[in-house]
Design a protein around this motif. Sequence first.
Motif, PDB file in Angstrom:
ATOM      1  N   LEU A 108      29.440  40.268  51.037  1.00  0.00           N
ATOM      2  CA  LEU A 108      28.694  39.675  52.148  1.00  0.00           C
ATOM      3  C   LEU A 108      27.494  38.892  51.614  1.00  0.00           C
ATOM      4  O   LEU A 108      27.180  37.799  52.121  1.00  0.00           O
ATOM      5  CB  LEU A 108      28.242  40.767  53.107  1.00  0.00           C
ATOM      6  CG  LEU A 108      29.356  41.543  53.826  1.00  0.00           C
ATOM      7  CD1 LEU A 108      28.777  42.728  54.584  1.00  0.00           C
ATOM      8  CD2 LEU A 108      30.131  40.634  54.776  1.00  0.00           C
ATOM      9  N   LEU A 111      28.563  35.503  50.302  1.00  0.00           N
ATOM     10  CA  LEU A 111      28.806  34.520  51.367  1.00  0.00           C
ATOM     11  C   LEU A 111      27.497  33.897  51.827  1.00  0.00           C
ATOM     12  O   LEU A 111      27.406  32.690  52.071  1.00  0.00           O
ATOM     13  CB  LEU A 111      29.525  35.192  52.538  1.00  0.00           C
ATOM     14  CG  LEU A 111      30.992  35.548  52.304  1.00  0.00           C
ATOM     15  CD1 LEU A 111      31.506  36.452  53.426  1.00  0.00           C
ATOM     16  CD2 LEU A 111      31.841  34.278  52.233  1.00  0.00           C
ATOM     17  N   GLY A 112      26.470  34.730  51.944  1.00  0.00           N
ATOM     18  CA  GLY A 112      25.175  34.204  52.349  1.00  0.00           C
ATOM     19  C   GLY A 112      24.581  33.294  51.299  1.00  0.00           C
ATOM     20  O   GLY A 112      24.042  32.220  51.613  1.00  0.00           O
ATOM     21  N   ARG A 114      26.004  31.418  49.265  1.00  0.00           N
ATOM     22  CA  ARG A 114      26.720  30.139  49.206  1.00  0.00           C
ATOM     23  C   ARG A 114      26.613  29.369  50.514  1.00  0.00           C
ATOM     24  O   ARG A 114      27.286  28.354  50.703  1.00  0.00           O
ATOM     25  CB  ARG A 114      28.185  30.398  48.855  1.00  0.00           C
ATOM     26  CG  ARG A 114      28.347  30.892  47.412  1.00  0.00           C
ATOM     27  CD  ARG A 114      29.613  31.694  47.193  1.00  0.00           C
ATOM     28  NE  ARG A 114      30.810  30.996  47.561  1.00  0.00           N
ATOM     29  CZ  ARG A 114      32.002  31.562  47.725  1.00  0.00           C
ATOM     30  NH1 ARG A 114      32.103  32.881  47.562  1.00  0.00           N
ATOM     31  NH2 ARG A 114      33.053  30.848  48.042  1.00  0.00           N
ATOM     32  N   GLY A 115      25.810  29.879  51.458  1.00  0.00           N
ATOM     33  CA  GLY A 115      25.592  29.160  52.704  1.00  0.00           C
ATOM     34  C   GLY A 115      26.781  29.166  53.634  1.00  0.00           C
ATOM     35  O   GLY A 115      26.965  28.244  54.435  1.00  0.00           O
ATOM     36  N   ARG A 116      27.597  30.202  53.557  1.00  0.00           N
ATOM     37  CA  ARG A 116      28.817  30.259  54.355  1.00  0.00           C
ATOM     38  C   ARG A 116      28.536  30.792  55.766  1.00  0.00           C
ATOM     39  O   ARG A 116      27.578  31.525  55.996  1.00  0.00           O
ATOM     40  CB  ARG A 116      29.864  31.152  53.681  1.00  0.00           C
ATOM     41  CG  ARG A 116      30.292  30.674  52.308  1.00  0.00           C
ATOM     42  CD  ARG A 116      31.040  29.348  52.406  1.00  0.00           C
ATOM     43  NE  ARG A 116      31.678  28.988  51.160  1.00  0.00           N
ATOM     44  CZ  ARG A 116      31.317  27.971  50.385  1.00  0.00           C
ATOM     45  NH1 ARG A 116      30.283  27.220  50.733  1.00  0.00           N
ATOM     46  NH2 ARG A 116      31.969  27.708  49.280  1.00  0.00           N
ATOM     47  N   THR A 117      29.440  30.438  56.690  1.00  0.00           N
ATOM     48  CA  THR A 117      29.388  30.936  58.061  1.00  0.00           C
ATOM     49  C   THR A 117      30.418  32.038  58.215  1.00  0.00           C
ATOM     50  O   THR A 117      31.602  31.844  57.907  1.00  0.00           O
ATOM     51  CB  THR A 117      29.679  29.815  59.072  1.00  0.00           C
ATOM     52  OG1 THR A 117      28.677  28.798  58.945  1.00  0.00           O
ATOM     53  CG2 THR A 117      29.678  30.351  60.502  1.00  0.00           C
ATOM     54  N   VAL A 118      29.968  33.182  58.690  1.00  0.00           N
ATOM     55  CA  VAL A 118      30.850  34.336  58.836  1.00  0.00           C
ATOM     56  C   VAL A 118      31.039  34.628  60.325  1.00  0.00           C
ATOM     57  O   VAL A 118      30.066  34.824  61.057  1.00  0.00           O
ATOM     58  CB  VAL A 118      30.281  35.572  58.124  1.00  0.00           C
ATOM     59  CG1 VAL A 118      31.217  36.770  58.288  1.00  0.00           C
ATOM     60  CG2 VAL A 118      30.055  35.270  56.638  1.00  0.00           C
ATOM     61  N   LEU A 133      24.443  40.520  56.092  1.00  0.00           N
ATOM     62  CA  LEU A 133      24.577  39.070  56.227  1.00  0.00           C
ATOM     63  C   LEU A 133      23.225  38.440  56.518  1.00  0.00           C
ATOM     64  O   LEU A 133      22.901  37.349  56.015  1.00  0.00           O
ATOM     65  CB  LEU A 133      25.580  38.741  57.337  1.00  0.00           C
ATOM     66  CG  LEU A 133      27.047  39.048  57.030  1.00  0.00           C
ATOM     67  CD1 LEU A 133      27.898  38.916  58.288  1.00  0.00           C
ATOM     68  CD2 LEU A 133      27.581  38.119  55.934  1.00  0.00           C
ATOM     69  N   GLN A 137      20.917  35.690  54.400  1.00  0.00           N
ATOM     70  CA  GLN A 137      20.701  34.440  55.132  1.00  0.00           C
ATOM     71  C   GLN A 137      22.010  33.681  55.370  1.00  0.00           C
ATOM     72  O   GLN A 137      22.048  32.444  55.339  1.00  0.00           O
ATOM     73  CB  GLN A 137      19.679  33.557  54.412  1.00  0.00           C
ATOM     74  CG  GLN A 137      18.297  34.206  54.316  1.00  0.00           C
ATOM     75  CD  GLN A 137      17.258  33.291  53.722  1.00  0.00           C
ATOM     76  OE1 GLN A 137      17.550  32.504  52.822  1.00  0.00           O
ATOM     77  NE2 GLN A 137      16.033  33.381  54.207  1.00  0.00           N
ATOM     78  N   ALA A 138      23.084  34.457  55.612  1.00  0.00           N
ATOM     79  CA  ALA A 138      24.356  33.830  55.992  1.00  0.00           C
ATOM     80  C   ALA A 138      24.281  33.395  57.450  1.00  0.00           C
ATOM     81  O   ALA A 138      23.550  33.987  58.258  1.00  0.00           O
ATOM     82  CB  ALA A 138      25.507  34.815  55.806  1.00  0.00           C
ATOM     83  N   ARG A 139      25.029  32.377  57.779  1.00  0.00           N
ATOM     84  CA  ARG A 139      25.145  31.979  59.180  1.00  0.00           C
ATOM     85  C   ARG A 139      26.173  32.891  59.849  1.00  0.00           C
ATOM     86  O   ARG A 139      27.267  33.089  59.312  1.00  0.00           O
ATOM     87  CB  ARG A 139      25.542  30.513  59.293  1.00  0.00           C
ATOM     88  CG  ARG A 139      24.451  29.547  58.860  1.00  0.00           C
ATOM     89  CD  ARG A 139      24.811  28.111  59.203  1.00  0.00           C
ATOM     90  NE  ARG A 139      25.920  27.624  58.385  1.00  0.00           N
ATOM     91  CZ  ARG A 139      25.759  27.020  57.205  1.00  0.00           C
ATOM     92  NH1 ARG A 139      24.528  26.823  56.721  1.00  0.00           N
ATOM     93  NH2 ARG A 139      26.796  26.603  56.508  1.00  0.00           N
TER      94      ARG A 139
END
Length: 446
Positions: A108, A111-112, A114-118, A133, A137-139
């Motif tokens: 998790l 993902l954050g 790398r700027g990913r949206t979950v 998340l 700072q994941a979206r």
Amino acid sequence: PRPLARIVPHDIRFTGEPAADKRARIAESVKRAGADALAVSTTDAVAWLLNIRGADVARTPLALSQALLYADASADLFVDERKVDDALRTHLGNQVRVRPEGELGDALGELGARGRTVMLDPAVTPAWVIEKLGEAQARILRKDNPIQKAKAVKNPTEIAGTRAAHKRDGVALAKFFAWLAEHAPRGTVDELSAVDRLQSFRQENDLFRDLSFDTISGSGPNGAIVHYHSTPKTNRTLGLGELYLVDSGAQYLDGTTDVTRTVAIGAPSAEHRDRFTRVLRGHISLAMARFPKGTTGHQLDALARMALWQAGLDFKHGTGHGVGSYLGVHEGPHSISPRPAAVPLEPGMIVSDEPGYYREGAYGIRIENLVTVVPVEPGEDDAPFYGFETLTLAPIDRSLIDAAMLTPPEREWLDAYHRRVFREVGPQLDDRTRAWLERATAPLTA
């Protein structure tokens, strides 16, 4: 201690769709929603998505696990690796990575970073996942999990398997109720011995794996407790002049069953027959329903209650819940209930039809069949209309029916249902049990 049951592949002859195709289908939904990954936090969703089953949860073939499905249809499965063998790794294939449970937080975080949206469903996702998340700072895209809807709409293989499972279940039920009719009036049957005997009949089938829930076996006043569980302390003998309610189900490799029947031990009272017939009328009214595309179970719920309402009576539980395919005996997102629901009923969905009536301290009545939504004759301007096909195959106690209270269409439905039960179940029974079933399914006379 944490369970360590082995995780096993669920064969394509039962699932009807390869796991790779499921991943691709759901990943496409994730992409269309504008997300890079889907957090799959419920064990039934993981089981359906990857075509796997386990034995970590009582009465439900689930493996404790979570997963991340990515927009390219690859996935990470987070699970105790001691449950995983080479056969399962081969089944999962190269696009599914098996990772230790403890690595979910790291994944998790990545993902954050790398700027990913979950994408995740906030109604079922653990707060810990959302916190991780957020820290990274994941979206976060809060949205219903598309797996739940896909899982609810069974494919033709799953429907065929469920039909077959109910036919075998019908054989076990016929043996049980024939045994009950012979022994209960003698005062030699109690709630717990009935549970054991019913399970023994189900276990005769090779595809049986477990019960789908702990059997509700309620005699007399215990039957009025909706989610009653018999124990040595509460156990009652089935007594003459009383009603006996048994709500039970099984997990077969090709389907999950759930059925409730209420039977009279000896001669029922006039009140018993009146209340039972009102419940039956509600059950039949829902079973015969025809409705346009887009109809929710909430819109149909009153059909199952109208005959009770006319006498100032009601029951305080939902009328129908979704059922899985060798998965949970309760699943969403659809239901039939007084509670508003946004999910319409669609062909392939399986749902229960189970109105009831409960007089506290005296008796309980419930009649439950599982049904599946099917297309029927289109409406005006070829508008799509749907109805229900009954899956459960078990007789309804004719001694409890006041035939004069039924309308001609209701009697026709009951007689047709009983003919079908005898036609499909009778040939698989021994002579003595088949003779009992023939009497139990005889035409109703007003």
